[in-house]
Scaffold this motif. Sequence first.
Motif, PDB file in Angstrom:
ATOM      1  N   ASP A   1     -27.838  -5.922 -46.286  1.00 43.27           N
ATOM      2  CA  ASP A   1     -27.973  -6.225 -47.716  1.00 43.27           C
ATOM      3  C   ASP A   1     -28.072  -7.729 -47.941  1.00 43.27           C
ATOM      4  O   ASP A   1     -28.940  -8.211 -48.665  1.00 43.27           O
ATOM      5  CB  ASP A   1     -26.762  -5.677 -48.482  1.00 43.27           C
ATOM      6  N   MET A   2     -27.184  -8.461 -47.308  1.00 40.57           N
ATOM      7  CA  MET A   2     -27.135  -9.914 -47.458  1.00 40.57           C
ATOM      8  C   MET A   2     -28.431 -10.568 -46.969  1.00 40.57           C
ATOM      9  O   MET A   2     -28.900 -11.561 -47.536  1.00 40.57           O
ATOM     10  CB  MET A   2     -25.942 -10.465 -46.674  1.00 40.57           C
ATOM     11  N   MET A   3     -29.026  -9.988 -45.941  1.00 39.95           N
ATOM     12  CA  MET A   3     -30.241 -10.552 -45.342  1.00 39.95           C
ATOM     13  C   MET A   3     -31.522 -10.054 -46.010  1.00 39.95           C
ATOM     14  O   MET A   3     -32.616 -10.444 -45.624  1.00 39.95           O
ATOM     15  CB  MET A   3     -30.278 -10.240 -43.841  1.00 39.95           C
ATOM     16  N   GLY A   4     -31.400  -9.156 -46.987  1.00 30.87           N
ATOM     17  CA  GLY A   4     -32.576  -8.668 -47.695  1.00 30.87           C
ATOM     18  C   GLY A   4     -33.214  -7.425 -47.100  1.00 30.87           C
ATOM     19  O   GLY A   4     -34.299  -7.033 -47.522  1.00 30.87           O
ATOM     20  N   TYR A   5     -32.561  -6.790 -46.168  1.00 28.42           N
ATOM     21  CA  TYR A   5     -33.071  -5.555 -45.561  1.00 28.42           C
ATOM     22  C   TYR A   5     -32.498  -4.366 -46.327  1.00 28.42           C
ATOM     23  O   TYR A   5     -31.641  -3.625 -45.834  1.00 28.42           O
ATOM     24  CB  TYR A   5     -32.712  -5.477 -44.077  1.00 28.42           C
TER      25      TYR A   5
ATOM     26  N   ASN B   1     -27.308 -11.359 -35.158  1.00 26.75           N
ATOM     27  CA  ASN B   1     -28.386 -12.324 -34.933  1.00 26.75           C
ATOM     28  C   ASN B   1     -29.726 -11.859 -35.479  1.00 26.75           C
ATOM     29  O   ASN B   1     -30.584 -12.680 -35.784  1.00 26.75           O
ATOM     30  CB  ASN B   1     -28.507 -12.639 -33.440  1.00 26.75           C
ATOM     31  N   SER B   2     -29.896 -10.546 -35.566  1.00 25.75           N
ATOM     32  CA  SER B   2     -31.186 -10.022 -36.019  1.00 25.75           C
ATOM     33  C   SER B   2     -31.033  -8.560 -36.407  1.00 25.75           C
ATOM     34  O   SER B   2     -30.052  -7.899 -36.041  1.00 25.75           O
ATOM     35  CB  SER B   2     -32.234 -10.142 -34.905  1.00 25.75           C
TER      36      SER B   2
ATOM     37  N   PHE C   1     -29.587  -2.553 -34.537  1.00 24.72           N
ATOM     38  CA  PHE C   1     -29.955  -1.217 -34.065  1.00 24.72           C
ATOM     39  C   PHE C   1     -29.776  -1.055 -32.561  1.00 24.72           C
ATOM     40  O   PHE C   1     -29.526   0.057 -32.078  1.00 24.72           O
ATOM     41  CB  PHE C   1     -31.358  -0.860 -34.564  1.00 24.72           C
ATOM     42  N   GLU C   2     -29.830  -2.145 -31.811  1.00 26.87           N
ATOM     43  CA  GLU C   2     -29.487  -2.074 -30.387  1.00 26.87           C
ATOM     44  C   GLU C   2     -27.991  -1.771 -30.229  1.00 26.87           C
ATOM     45  O   GLU C   2     -27.600  -0.948 -29.384  1.00 26.87           O
ATOM     46  CB  GLU C   2     -29.830  -3.393 -29.688  1.00 26.87           C
ATOM     47  N   LEU C   3     -27.178  -2.423 -31.047  1.00 23.66           N
ATOM     48  CA  LEU C   3     -25.733  -2.175 -31.002  1.00 23.66           C
ATOM     49  C   LEU C   3     -25.403  -0.746 -31.420  1.00 23.66           C
ATOM     50  O   LEU C   3     -24.468  -0.133 -30.878  1.00 23.66           O
ATOM     51  CB  LEU C   3     -24.998  -3.181 -31.886  1.00 23.66           C
ATOM     52  N   ILE C   4     -26.151  -0.227 -32.373  1.00 22.59           N
ATOM     53  CA  ILE C   4     -25.934   1.168 -32.792  1.00 22.59           C
ATOM     54  C   ILE C   4     -26.173   2.116 -31.628  1.00 22.59           C
ATOM     55  O   ILE C   4     -25.363   3.015 -31.377  1.00 22.59           O
ATOM     56  CB  ILE C   4     -26.827   1.523 -34.000  1.00 22.59           C
ATOM     57  N   LEU C   5     -27.267   1.922 -30.902  1.00 24.52           N
ATOM     58  CA  LEU C   5     -27.542   2.806 -29.766  1.00 24.52           C
ATOM     59  C   LEU C   5     -26.435   2.699 -28.722  1.00 24.52           C
ATOM     60  O   LEU C   5     -25.936   3.721 -28.235  1.00 24.52           O
ATOM     61  CB  LEU C   5     -28.907   2.501 -29.136  1.00 24.52           C
ATOM     62  N   GLU C   6     -26.031   1.478 -28.387  1.00 24.67           N
ATOM     63  CA  GLU C   6     -24.941   1.303 -27.415  1.00 24.67           C
ATOM     64  C   GLU C   6     -23.673   2.010 -27.895  1.00 24.67           C
ATOM     65  O   GLU C   6     -22.987   2.668 -27.109  1.00 24.67           O
ATOM     66  CB  GLU C   6     -24.651  -0.188 -27.213  1.00 24.67           C
ATOM     67  N   HIS C   7     -23.373   1.858 -29.166  1.00 25.90           N
ATOM     68  CA  HIS C   7     -22.171   2.478 -29.725  1.00 25.90           C
ATOM     69  C   HIS C   7     -22.266   4.006 -29.680  1.00 25.90           C
ATOM     70  O   HIS C   7     -21.302   4.681 -29.292  1.00 25.90           O
ATOM     71  CB  HIS C   7     -21.962   2.000 -31.163  1.00 25.90           C
TER      72      HIS C   7
ATOM     73  N   ILE D   1     -44.162  -1.437 -34.196  1.00 27.05           N
ATOM     74  CA  ILE D   1     -44.658  -2.295 -35.281  1.00 27.05           C
ATOM     75  C   ILE D   1     -44.688  -3.763 -34.878  1.00 27.05           C
ATOM     76  O   ILE D   1     -45.615  -4.484 -35.219  1.00 27.05           O
ATOM     77  CB  ILE D   1     -43.813  -2.086 -36.560  1.00 27.05           C
ATOM     78  N   GLY D   2     -43.678  -4.209 -34.159  1.00 22.72           N
ATOM     79  CA  GLY D   2     -43.564  -5.630 -33.827  1.00 22.72           C
ATOM     80  C   GLY D   2     -42.948  -6.387 -34.996  1.00 22.72           C
ATOM     81  O   GLY D   2     -43.082  -5.985 -36.149  1.00 22.72           O
ATOM     82  N   GLU D   3     -42.277  -7.486 -34.678  1.00 23.65           N
ATOM     83  CA  GLU D   3     -41.523  -8.204 -35.695  1.00 23.65           C
ATOM     84  C   GLU D   3     -42.284  -9.381 -36.306  1.00 23.65           C
ATOM     85  O   GLU D   3     -41.793 -10.010 -37.246  1.00 23.65           O
ATOM     86  CB  GLU D   3     -40.196  -8.681 -35.093  1.00 23.65           C
ATOM     87  N   ALA D   4     -43.453  -9.676 -35.820  1.00 24.67           N
ATOM     88  CA  ALA D   4     -44.224 -10.822 -36.326  1.00 24.67           C
ATOM     89  C   ALA D   4     -44.847 -10.500 -37.697  1.00 24.67           C
ATOM     90  O   ALA D   4     -45.065  -9.338 -38.050  1.00 24.67           O
ATOM     91  CB  ALA D   4     -45.311 -11.198 -35.329  1.00 24.67           C
ATOM     92  N   GLY D   5     -45.108 -11.546 -38.453  1.00 24.35           N
ATOM     93  CA  GLY D   5     -45.770 -11.395 -39.759  1.00 24.35           C
ATOM     94  C   GLY D   5     -44.960 -10.511 -40.691  1.00 24.35           C
ATOM     95  O   GLY D   5     -43.787 -10.750 -40.917  1.00 24.35           O
ATOM     96  N   VAL D   6     -45.608  -9.496 -41.237  1.00 23.78           N
ATOM     97  CA  VAL D   6     -44.926  -8.565 -42.147  1.00 23.78           C
ATOM     98  C   VAL D   6     -44.201  -7.461 -41.368  1.00 23.78           C
ATOM     99  O   VAL D   6     -43.712  -6.509 -41.962  1.00 23.78           O
ATOM    100  CB  VAL D   6     -45.901  -7.933 -43.171  1.00 23.78           C
TER     101      VAL D   6
END
Length: 181
Positions: free
Chosen positions: A43-47, A92-93, A98-104, A155-160
């Motif tokens: 939320d804080m980061m706009g996602y 950090n991103s 979502f990587e942490l979610i999978l590990e968890h 999708i990749g994280e570049a651009g939009v």
Amino acid sequence: MKGKEIVTLKRSLLHDTEKHINKQIEMEGKSSAYYLSMASWCDMMGYANSAKHLYAHSEEERQHMLKLFHYVNEAGGHAIQPAIDSIQHHFNSLREVFELILEHEIQVTKSINKIVDHCFEVKDFATFSFMQWYVTEQREEETLARRALEIFDIIGEAGVGLWTIDQELGKLHTLTSEGGN
């Protein structure tokens, strides 16, 4: 397991099984808090869509905890409200979230499997049967977490890309809700 009865006049849950389930209650409670923290960061980061997905996921984990809570108490045991601390609040991103979610979720699966193995070993077939819902649920949780990471790769994280990823991640909860979770 000689000499110990599973079913008695006052309880139908072995003390060892109760301890295992109380550890799982703690894990589910921490999962809920962890996902809530992740949702707040998003939320804080706009996602906004990822946040929405994670807020819903946090509540789902809380319901998993309560289901275990009720089972222990109804079987004559004592479910313990876990202390929730050491929750990460900054990431950090979006991908890291979502990587942490999978590990968890993999750790949760291992914990569920440990309980099921214990129940089978001590012939606590009622709890073994009850835990089958969690076995199936964890398969779905891992699949969902892997799907989220696939979205980043596709999708990749570049651009939009991050904006598009957030849109797609927001849809994941809808897909799992329709699937019966």
